[in-house]
Design a protein around this motif. Sequence first.
Motif, PDB file in Angstrom:
ATOM      1  N   ASP A 305       0.832  -1.212   0.000  1.00 20.76           N
ATOM      2  CA  ASP A 305       0.000   0.000   0.000  1.00 20.76           C
ATOM      3  C   ASP A 305       0.864   1.259   0.000  1.00 20.76           C
ATOM      4  O   ASP A 305       0.558   2.239  -0.674  1.00 20.76           O
ATOM      5  N   GLY A 306       1.936   1.202   0.760  1.00 17.79           N
ATOM      6  CA  GLY A 306       2.848   2.348   0.840  1.00 17.79           C
ATOM      7  C   GLY A 306       3.466   2.656  -0.519  1.00 17.79           C
ATOM      8  O   GLY A 306       3.590   3.816  -0.914  1.00 17.79           O
ATOM      9  N   VAL A 307       3.838   1.607  -1.225  1.00 13.73           N
ATOM     10  CA  VAL A 307       4.448   1.775  -2.549  1.00 13.73           C
ATOM     11  C   VAL A 307       3.433   2.389  -3.513  1.00 13.73           C
ATOM     12  O   VAL A 307       3.731   3.352  -4.229  1.00 13.73           O
ATOM     13  N   VAL A 308       2.217   1.849  -3.484  1.00 13.56           N
ATOM     14  CA  VAL A 308       1.175   2.346  -4.393  1.00 13.56           C
ATOM     15  C   VAL A 308       0.846   3.799  -4.078  1.00 13.56           C
ATOM     16  O   VAL A 308       0.750   4.638  -4.981  1.00 13.56           O
ATOM     17  N   SER A 309       0.746   4.133  -2.798  1.00 16.59           N
ATOM     18  CA  SER A 309       0.372   5.522  -2.505  1.00 16.59           C
ATOM     19  C   SER A 309       1.522   6.485  -2.828  1.00 16.59           C
ATOM     20  O   SER A 309       1.288   7.613  -3.266  1.00 16.59           O
ATOM     21  N   PHE A 310       2.767   6.037  -2.663  1.00 12.80           N
ATOM     22  CA  PHE A 310       3.917   6.861  -3.071  1.00 12.80           C
ATOM     23  C   PHE A 310       3.822   7.143  -4.580  1.00 12.80           C
ATOM     24  O   PHE A 310       3.992   8.280  -5.031  1.00 12.80           O
ATOM     25  N   MET A 311       3.505   6.103  -5.318  1.00 16.09           N
ATOM     26  CA  MET A 311       3.408   6.259  -6.775  1.00 16.09           C
ATOM     27  C   MET A 311       2.272   7.211  -7.147  1.00 16.09           C
ATOM     28  O   MET A 311       2.437   8.088  -7.998  1.00 16.09           O
ATOM     29  N   GLN A 312       1.132   7.045  -6.471  1.00 17.24           N
ATOM     30  CA  GLN A 312      -0.017   7.896  -6.803  1.00 17.24           C
ATOM     31  C   GLN A 312       0.271   9.366  -6.511  1.00 17.24           C
ATOM     32  O   GLN A 312      -0.130  10.246  -7.262  1.00 17.24           O
ATOM     33  N   THR A 313       0.989   9.612  -5.417  1.00 20.09           N
ATOM     34  CA  THR A 313       1.348  11.003  -5.096  1.00 20.09           C
ATOM     35  C   THR A 313       2.179  11.600  -6.227  1.00 20.09           C
ATOM     36  O   THR A 313       1.949  12.733  -6.654  1.00 20.09           O
ATOM     37  N   LEU A 314       3.123  10.847  -6.730  1.00 19.57           N
ATOM     38  CA  LEU A 314       3.944  11.341  -7.846  1.00 19.57           C
ATOM     39  C   LEU A 314       3.078  11.578  -9.079  1.00 19.57           C
ATOM     40  O   LEU A 314       3.146  12.636  -9.719  1.00 19.57           O
ATOM     41  N   GLU A 315       2.271  10.587  -9.408  1.00 22.19           N
ATOM     42  CA  GLU A 315       1.454  10.659 -10.620  1.00 22.19           C
ATOM     43  C   GLU A 315       0.505  11.873 -10.594  1.00 22.19           C
ATOM     44  O   GLU A 315       0.338  12.551 -11.595  1.00 22.19           O
ATOM     45  N   LYS A 316      -0.070  12.122  -9.409  1.00 22.10           N
ATOM     46  CA  LYS A 316      -1.008  13.247  -9.278  1.00 22.10           C
ATOM     47  C   LYS A 316      -0.329  14.578  -9.588  1.00 22.10           C
ATOM     48  O   LYS A 316      -0.961  15.519 -10.025  1.00 22.10           O
ATOM     49  N   SER A 317       0.962  14.629  -9.353  1.00 24.50           N
ATOM     50  CA  SER A 317       1.689  15.870  -9.642  1.00 24.50           C
ATOM     51  C   SER A 317       2.288  15.870 -11.031  1.00 24.50           C
ATOM     52  O   SER A 317       3.151  16.688 -11.350  1.00 24.50           O
ATOM     53  N   GLY A 318       1.884  14.905 -11.831  1.00 22.57           N
ATOM     54  CA  GLY A 318       2.342  14.886 -13.216  1.00 22.57           C
ATOM     55  C   GLY A 318       3.715  14.267 -13.406  1.00 22.57           C
ATOM     56  O   GLY A 318       4.346  14.440 -14.446  1.00 22.57           O
ATOM     57  N   ILE A 319       4.201  13.545 -12.391  1.00 21.34           N
ATOM     58  CA  ILE A 319       5.486  12.851 -12.575  1.00 21.34           C
ATOM     59  C   ILE A 319       5.210  11.395 -12.905  1.00 21.34           C
ATOM     60  O   ILE A 319       4.563  10.684 -12.136  1.00 21.34           O
ATOM     61  N   HIS A 320       5.681  11.007 -14.056  1.00 18.55           N
ATOM     62  CA  HIS A 320       5.408   9.667 -14.529  1.00 18.55           C
ATOM     63  C   HIS A 320       6.151   8.642 -13.664  1.00 18.55           C
ATOM     64  O   HIS A 320       7.375   8.708 -13.539  1.00 18.55           O
ATOM     65  N   ALA A 321       5.403   7.743 -13.048  1.00 17.18           N
ATOM     66  CA  ALA A 321       6.055   6.770 -12.163  1.00 17.18           C
ATOM     67  C   ALA A 321       5.475   5.376 -12.364  1.00 17.18           C
ATOM     68  O   ALA A 321       4.290   5.226 -12.648  1.00 17.18           O
ATOM     69  N   THR A 322       6.314   4.380 -12.245  1.00 22.62           N
ATOM     70  CA  THR A 322       5.845   2.995 -12.309  1.00 22.62           C
ATOM     71  C   THR A 322       6.483   2.213 -11.171  1.00 22.62           C
ATOM     72  O   THR A 322       7.513   2.611 -10.632  1.00 22.62           O
ATOM     73  N   ILE A 323       5.856   1.099 -10.851  1.00 25.67           N
ATOM     74  CA  ILE A 323       6.434   0.201  -9.856  1.00 25.67           C
ATOM     75  C   ILE A 323       7.106  -0.913 -10.634  1.00 25.67           C
ATOM     76  O   ILE A 323       6.472  -1.527 -11.499  1.00 25.67           O
ATOM     77  N   ARG A 324       8.371  -1.106 -10.369  1.00 25.85           N
ATOM     78  CA  ARG A 324       9.065  -2.127 -11.143  1.00 25.85           C
ATOM     79  C   ARG A 324       8.461  -3.499 -10.869  1.00 25.85           C
ATOM     80  O   ARG A 324       8.264  -3.881  -9.725  1.00 25.85           O
ATOM     81  N   ARG A 325       8.159  -4.198 -11.968  1.00 28.49           N
ATOM     82  CA  ARG A 325       7.697  -5.584 -11.820  1.00 28.49           C
ATOM     83  C   ARG A 325       8.802  -6.369 -11.150  1.00 28.49           C
ATOM     84  O   ARG A 325       9.952  -6.306 -11.563  1.00 28.49           O
TER      85      ARG A 325
END
Length: 347
Positions: A305-325
């Motif tokens: 959950d922490g990883v996903v929410s970190f990613m969403q925070t970035l994405e919301k600010s327009g920073i393209h982010a992915t979680i490495r498979r």
Amino acid sequence: MEEKIDLKSMNKEELTAYMLSIGEQKFRASQLYEWIHVRQARSFAEMTNLSKALREKLSAQAYLTCVEMADVQISAIDGTRKYLFALEDGNMVESVLMKYKFGNSVCISSQVGCRMGCKFCASTLDGLERNLTPAEMLDQIYAITLETGERVSHVVIMGSGEPMDNYDNVVKFLGLLTDENGLHISQRDVTVSTCGIVPKIKELAKLRLQINLAISLHAPTDEKRKALMPIANSYTIKELLDAVKEYFAITGRRITFEYSLVRGKNDSAEEAKELIALLKGFPCHVNLIPVNPVEECGMRETSRDGVVSFMQTLEKSGIHATIRREMGRDIDGACGQLRRRHMKADS
Ligand code: SAH
């Protein structure tokens, strides 16, 4: 005895000069180069369109670097293959083959061990043993091609070692790897990952290669970065970002920032915001990696959950982010773990 000549590390010009120096004609150099890099011959005996006399002359003065497969682990989850290769001097290095829809990607090592000292990384625990030669980097790919019978389409220098700490050999390797007369992997399908040796990033930019650059950032402030990566004591994040911007300005290649999330060290909402402030407006991509816990390092991974929410925070600010498979999680996944297991078993 005079040292034998490392033919597999030579580019076409060097090989031609060498062949001329031993009284051979230029087209023989082309044949030899093709045997080494296109047909990927592992002995002179295979080179049947060269005379026996020439093959004997070559084997008396020169050699072909061949890594030997010492172990392979195959992931039951996704087919990722992790190789342990023995070098001619008995040292071991790791490489990984990952199968994607777009092709086969190989992750290679650039050094035996590493001296960068990142606090979460298994490769650096015993320090640097030595640099790999261009041929030893190439042959990780050739040996995997031979073992699988499938073409390698993408290469990432993200295994053990710091490529910018072995700069000359890595640049030579990149030339051989992408040479149209050799394996001819497109520069755009090659990625070099660095912890951020600023002068070398600037030097690499000047070569104007079309390769991808990945920067191991892992923290949004100098203080926090120093706690994870000793290299942060040598270069500030500002100096690093300035070098990276220069790389982008010269090459036009979008940069990837790697950010391994370590529980309680760099994974809070506050830290996501600091990261946004740092990267906003810069054409880049953030690759989030839940840290792969290495026993000796004592670091814990961020929750899912922490990883996903970190990613969403970035994405919301327009920073393209992915979680490495997480490829091959069931086989010693993190860099340097397979080699360490072998070293321990031997001692
Ligand atoms: N020396 C290069 C290549 C290292 S490995 C570099 O620093 O970029 C590739 C990536 O994996 C780097 O971002 C590295 O910091 C990261 N890494 C190493 N060990 C890790 C671990 N245990 N968990 C998550 N990421 C790790």
